[in-house]
Design an enzyme around this catalytic site. Structure first.
Site, PDB file in Angstrom:
ATOM      1  N   ASN A  14       0.926 -10.539   1.982  1.00 36.12           N
ATOM      2  CA  ASN A  14       0.369  -9.617   0.985  1.00 36.12           C
ATOM      3  C   ASN A  14       1.399  -9.414  -0.135  1.00 36.12           C
ATOM      4  O   ASN A  14       2.527  -8.972   0.120  1.00 36.12           O
ATOM      5  CB  ASN A  14       0.037  -8.287   1.678  1.00 36.12           C
ATOM      6  CG  ASN A  14      -0.609  -7.293   0.735  1.00 36.12           C
ATOM      7  OD1 ASN A  14      -0.123  -7.078  -0.371  1.00 36.12           O
ATOM      8  ND2 ASN A  14      -1.684  -6.674   1.152  1.00 36.12           N
ATOM      9  N   HIS A  17       3.146  -5.623  -3.210  1.00 31.69           N
ATOM     10  CA  HIS A  17       4.386  -4.886  -3.474  1.00 31.69           C
ATOM     11  C   HIS A  17       5.238  -5.544  -4.549  1.00 31.69           C
ATOM     12  O   HIS A  17       6.043  -4.878  -5.200  1.00 31.69           O
ATOM     13  CB  HIS A  17       5.180  -4.694  -2.179  1.00 31.69           C
ATOM     14  CG  HIS A  17       4.418  -3.867  -1.200  1.00 31.69           C
ATOM     15  ND1 HIS A  17       4.274  -2.502  -1.332  1.00 31.69           N
ATOM     16  CD2 HIS A  17       3.700  -4.209  -0.109  1.00 31.69           C
ATOM     17  CE1 HIS A  17       3.513  -2.047  -0.351  1.00 31.69           C
ATOM     18  NE2 HIS A  17       3.159  -3.066   0.400  1.00 31.69           N
ATOM     19  N   HIS A  50      -4.706  -6.975  -2.982  1.00 28.60           N
ATOM     20  CA  HIS A  50      -5.710  -5.914  -3.085  1.00 28.60           C
ATOM     21  C   HIS A  50      -5.850  -5.538  -4.558  1.00 28.60           C
ATOM     22  O   HIS A  50      -4.925  -4.972  -5.139  1.00 28.60           O
ATOM     23  CB  HIS A  50      -5.241  -4.713  -2.251  1.00 28.60           C
ATOM     24  CG  HIS A  50      -6.220  -3.590  -2.158  1.00 28.60           C
ATOM     25  ND1 HIS A  50      -5.995  -2.483  -1.361  1.00 28.60           N
ATOM     26  CD2 HIS A  50      -7.417  -3.376  -2.746  1.00 28.60           C
ATOM     27  CE1 HIS A  50      -7.017  -1.655  -1.467  1.00 28.60           C
ATOM     28  NE2 HIS A  50      -7.893  -2.169  -2.320  1.00 28.60           N
ATOM     29  N   ARG A  52      -7.046  -3.017  -6.593  1.00 30.21           N
ATOM     30  CA  ARG A  52      -7.554  -1.651  -6.427  1.00 30.21           C
ATOM     31  C   ARG A  52      -8.328  -1.228  -7.662  1.00 30.21           C
ATOM     32  O   ARG A  52      -8.100  -1.724  -8.766  1.00 30.21           O
ATOM     33  CB  ARG A  52      -6.388  -0.679  -6.186  1.00 30.21           C
ATOM     34  CG  ARG A  52      -5.685  -0.904  -4.853  1.00 30.21           C
ATOM     35  CD  ARG A  52      -4.629   0.145  -4.652  1.00 30.21           C
ATOM     36  NE  ARG A  52      -5.203   1.444  -4.407  1.00 30.21           N
ATOM     37  CZ  ARG A  52      -5.295   2.025  -3.206  1.00 30.21           C
ATOM     38  NH1 ARG A  52      -4.806   1.429  -2.139  1.00 30.21           N
ATOM     39  NH2 ARG A  52      -5.848   3.197  -3.067  1.00 30.21           N
ATOM     40  N   ARG A  56      -3.377  -0.292  -9.636  1.00 32.00           N
ATOM     41  CA  ARG A  56      -1.994   0.210  -9.579  1.00 32.00           C
ATOM     42  C   ARG A  56      -0.986  -0.893  -9.271  1.00 32.00           C
ATOM     43  O   ARG A  56       0.182  -0.758  -9.561  1.00 32.00           O
ATOM     44  CB  ARG A  56      -1.859   1.349  -8.577  1.00 32.00           C
ATOM     45  CG  ARG A  56      -1.891   0.915  -7.142  1.00 32.00           C
ATOM     46  CD  ARG A  56      -1.439   2.029  -6.237  1.00 32.00           C
ATOM     47  NE  ARG A  56      -2.433   3.083  -6.130  1.00 32.00           N
ATOM     48  CZ  ARG A  56      -2.610   3.826  -5.042  1.00 32.00           C
ATOM     49  NH1 ARG A  56      -1.831   3.643  -3.994  1.00 32.00           N
ATOM     50  NH2 ARG A  56      -3.525   4.750  -4.992  1.00 32.00           N
ATOM     51  N   HIS A  57      -1.419  -1.980  -8.644  1.00 30.50           N
ATOM     52  CA  HIS A  57      -0.467  -3.096  -8.452  1.00 30.50           C
ATOM     53  C   HIS A  57      -1.057  -4.403  -8.995  1.00 30.50           C
ATOM     54  O   HIS A  57      -0.737  -4.797 -10.105  1.00 30.50           O
ATOM     55  CB  HIS A  57       0.087  -3.175  -7.022  1.00 30.50           C
ATOM     56  CG  HIS A  57      -0.855  -2.855  -5.901  1.00 30.50           C
ATOM     57  ND1 HIS A  57      -2.034  -3.518  -5.707  1.00 30.50           N
ATOM     58  CD2 HIS A  57      -0.754  -1.950  -4.889  1.00 30.50           C
ATOM     59  CE1 HIS A  57      -2.635  -3.036  -4.631  1.00 30.50           C
ATOM     60  NE2 HIS A  57      -1.891  -2.082  -4.111  1.00 30.50           N
ATOM     61  N   GLU A  77      -8.572  -8.400  -0.947  1.00 30.82           N
ATOM     62  CA  GLU A  77      -8.924  -7.106  -0.357  1.00 30.82           C
ATOM     63  C   GLU A  77      -9.604  -6.263  -1.422  1.00 30.82           C
ATOM     64  O   GLU A  77      -9.106  -6.180  -2.554  1.00 30.82           O
ATOM     65  CB  GLU A  77      -7.678  -6.382   0.141  1.00 30.82           C
ATOM     66  CG  GLU A  77      -7.003  -7.076   1.300  1.00 30.82           C
ATOM     67  CD  GLU A  77      -5.748  -6.346   1.754  1.00 30.82           C
ATOM     68  OE1 GLU A  77      -5.180  -6.752   2.772  1.00 30.82           O
ATOM     69  OE2 GLU A  77      -5.326  -5.374   1.083  1.00 30.82           O
ATOM     70  N   THR A 108      -3.634   1.773   2.050  1.00 34.73           N
ATOM     71  CA  THR A 108      -4.948   1.899   2.683  1.00 34.73           C
ATOM     72  C   THR A 108      -4.824   2.725   3.965  1.00 34.73           C
ATOM     73  O   THR A 108      -4.154   2.318   4.903  1.00 34.73           O
ATOM     74  CB  THR A 108      -5.511   0.501   3.023  1.00 34.73           C
ATOM     75  OG1 THR A 108      -5.318  -0.341   1.894  1.00 34.73           O
ATOM     76  CG2 THR A 108      -6.971   0.567   3.375  1.00 34.73           C
ATOM     77  N   GLU A 158     -10.687  -7.237  10.737  1.00 36.74           N
ATOM     78  CA  GLU A 158      -9.231  -7.071  10.788  1.00 36.74           C
ATOM     79  C   GLU A 158      -8.984  -5.688  11.361  1.00 36.74           C
ATOM     80  O   GLU A 158      -9.376  -4.679  10.774  1.00 36.74           O
ATOM     81  CB  GLU A 158      -8.612  -7.203   9.386  1.00 36.74           C
ATOM     82  CG  GLU A 158      -7.095  -7.015   9.421  1.00 36.74           C
ATOM     83  CD  GLU A 158      -6.431  -7.196   8.047  1.00 36.74           C
ATOM     84  OE1 GLU A 158      -6.978  -7.943   7.203  1.00 36.74           O
ATOM     85  OE2 GLU A 158      -5.374  -6.559   7.834  1.00 36.74           O
ATOM     86  N   HIS A 201      -1.477  -4.290   9.001  1.00 36.15           N
ATOM     87  CA  HIS A 201      -1.058  -3.020   8.414  1.00 36.15           C
ATOM     88  C   HIS A 201       0.153  -2.442   9.137  1.00 36.15           C
ATOM     89  O   HIS A 201       0.119  -2.205  10.342  1.00 36.15           O
ATOM     90  CB  HIS A 201      -2.158  -1.951   8.359  1.00 36.15           C
ATOM     91  CG  HIS A 201      -1.958  -1.020   7.191  1.00 36.15           C
ATOM     92  ND1 HIS A 201      -1.054   0.006   7.209  1.00 36.15           N
ATOM     93  CD2 HIS A 201      -2.500  -1.016   5.950  1.00 36.15           C
ATOM     94  CE1 HIS A 201      -1.064   0.618   6.045  1.00 36.15           C
ATOM     95  NE2 HIS A 201      -1.920   0.022   5.255  1.00 36.15           N
ATOM     96  N   GLY A 202       1.212  -2.268   8.355  1.00 38.31           N
ATOM     97  CA  GLY A 202       2.410  -1.602   8.856  1.00 38.31           C
ATOM     98  C   GLY A 202       3.281  -2.465   9.747  1.00 38.31           C
ATOM     99  O   GLY A 202       4.279  -1.975  10.283  1.00 38.31           O
ATOM    100  N   GLY A 223       2.511  -7.191   4.503  1.00 38.76           N
ATOM    101  CA  GLY A 223       3.026  -7.030   3.143  1.00 38.76           C
ATOM    102  C   GLY A 223       4.339  -6.295   3.080  1.00 38.76           C
ATOM    103  O   GLY A 223       5.402  -6.880   2.877  1.00 38.76           O
TER     104      GLY A 223
HETATM  105  N1  PXP Z   1      -4.307  -5.534   5.794  1.00 41.24           N
HETATM  106  C1  PXP Z   1      -4.989  -4.720   4.961  1.00 41.24           C
HETATM  107  C2  PXP Z   1      -6.471  -4.726   5.036  1.00 41.24           C
HETATM  108  C3  PXP Z   1      -4.317  -3.911   4.023  1.00 41.24           C
HETATM  109  O1  PXP Z   1      -5.020  -3.096   3.212  1.00 41.24           O
HETATM  110  C4  PXP Z   1      -2.918  -3.993   3.942  1.00 41.24           C
HETATM  111  C5  PXP Z   1      -2.186  -3.175   2.917  1.00 41.24           C
HETATM  112  O2  PXP Z   1      -2.574  -3.564   1.650  1.00 41.24           O
HETATM  113  C6  PXP Z   1      -2.253  -4.855   4.819  1.00 41.24           C
HETATM  114  C7  PXP Z   1      -2.962  -5.598   5.754  1.00 41.24           C
HETATM  115  C8  PXP Z   1      -0.761  -5.008   4.795  1.00 41.24           C
HETATM  116  O3  PXP Z   1      -0.159  -3.806   5.161  1.00 41.24           O
HETATM  117  P1  PXP Z   1       1.416  -3.650   5.018  1.00 41.24           P
HETATM  118  O4  PXP Z   1       1.741  -3.751   3.564  1.00 41.24           O
HETATM  119  O5  PXP Z   1       1.692  -2.313   5.597  1.00 41.24           O
HETATM  120  O6  PXP Z   1       2.031  -4.791   5.805  1.00 41.24           O
END
Ligand code: PXP
Length: 254
Positions: A14, A17, A50, A52, A56-57, A77, A108, A158, A201-202, A223
């Site tokens: 991702n 950032h 993503h 948005r 914003r990014h 996304e 998110t 996901e 995510h995370g 990401g």
């Molecule tokens: N998957 C989805 C659907 C997301 O919205 C995000 C954040 O944009 C990620 C994965 C990646 O999350 P992270 O940046 O926390 O790794």
């Protein structure tokens, strides 16, 4: 893009950032599209971004450039918003992941409420499939949302790993175990319904292996921690480091 069950999960990098960093100074550096190119050169399987509603990014011009310059599949996304669906059907990325979106959130938060808006999600899935996109729904690992996703006609889900990753980072062993078990149960339920099951995510270098070791996981979308690690080791090395932990974990598939 479904992996055979015993293959290592594909890594979706991702790049949001990188765009956040660029936008902080209002110029064109660092370029998220160049970051995507380098990530692919280093072994990223998928480029995730993503767009948005508040831009914003990632911005519209980034999406156009990603589409013309990146050889790996793009995972777009998006919120379930008419404007976004129109953009997607024009750009035609290989993959779309529908996510919830609130303007005030930092990232998110939570998964898409598929069960609560089944008709709307089903319509969007059908439209995006007609546009040639593989649709994934970003949801909490809850049986209700997983079953609704299958009913909505999405081929793929996901599972949101944020709660697991937060518990891992906080060294809260009880919560980590509970959240991990929810994810495993969700992966199994998704597979039993014929869905491709992804996660994200995370996730960090430390919390990724347990998830990547699950044979039901086809793709991981990462990401923040990957771009953060790149600050210290460089982007290409960061992609290689994440691919290495994923490959090592997947080698333990029984
Ligand atoms: N998957 C989805 C659907 C997301 O919205 C995000 C954040 O944009 C990620 C994965 C990646 O999350 P992270 O940046 O926390 O790794």
């Amino acid at each position: 893009m479904a992996c055979p069950p015993d293959a290592a999960p594909l890594l979706g990098v991702n790049i949001d950032h990188v765009a956040t960093l660029r936008n902080a100074r209002g110029g064109s550096f660092p370029d998220p599209v160049l970051a995507a190119q380098q990530a692919v050169e280093a072994g990223a399987d998928i480029i995730t971004f993503h767009l948005r509603e508040d831009r914003r990014h990632i911005r519209d011009a980034d999406v156009e450039r990603l589409k013309t310059t990146i050889s790996a599949p793009l995972n777009f996304e998006s919120a379930l918003a008419p404007e976004m669906l129109d953009i997607i059907c024009r750009v035609r990325p290989q993959m779309v992941c529908l996510v919830p979106e609130r303007r005030q959130e930092v990232t998110t938060e939570g998964g898409l409420d598929v069960a609560g808006q089944l008709g709307r999600v089903r319509e969007a899935c059908a439209r995006l499939a007609d546009c040639g996109c593989r649709v994934s729904l970003f949801i909490e690992p809850s049986t209700r949302q997983i079953e609704a996703s299958a009913q909505a006609g999405a081929p793929c889900i996901e599972l949101h790993t944020g709660a697991y990753a937060n518990a891992f980072d906080a060294a809260d062993e009880a919560a980590r175990q509970r959240e991990f078990e929810r994810i495993v149960a969700g992966l199994k339920r998704g597979r039993s319904l014929g869905l491709q099951t992804n996660a994200g995510h995370g996730l960090s270098l430390q919390s990724t292996p347990a998830i990547a070791a699950r044979p039901e996981v086809s793709e991981l979308h990462i990401g923040h921690a990957l771009i953060g690690h790149a600050v210290f080791v460089g982007l290409k090395q960061s992609v290689r480091d994440f691919q290495a932990v994923i490959a090592r974990a997947a080698a333990t598939h029984s």
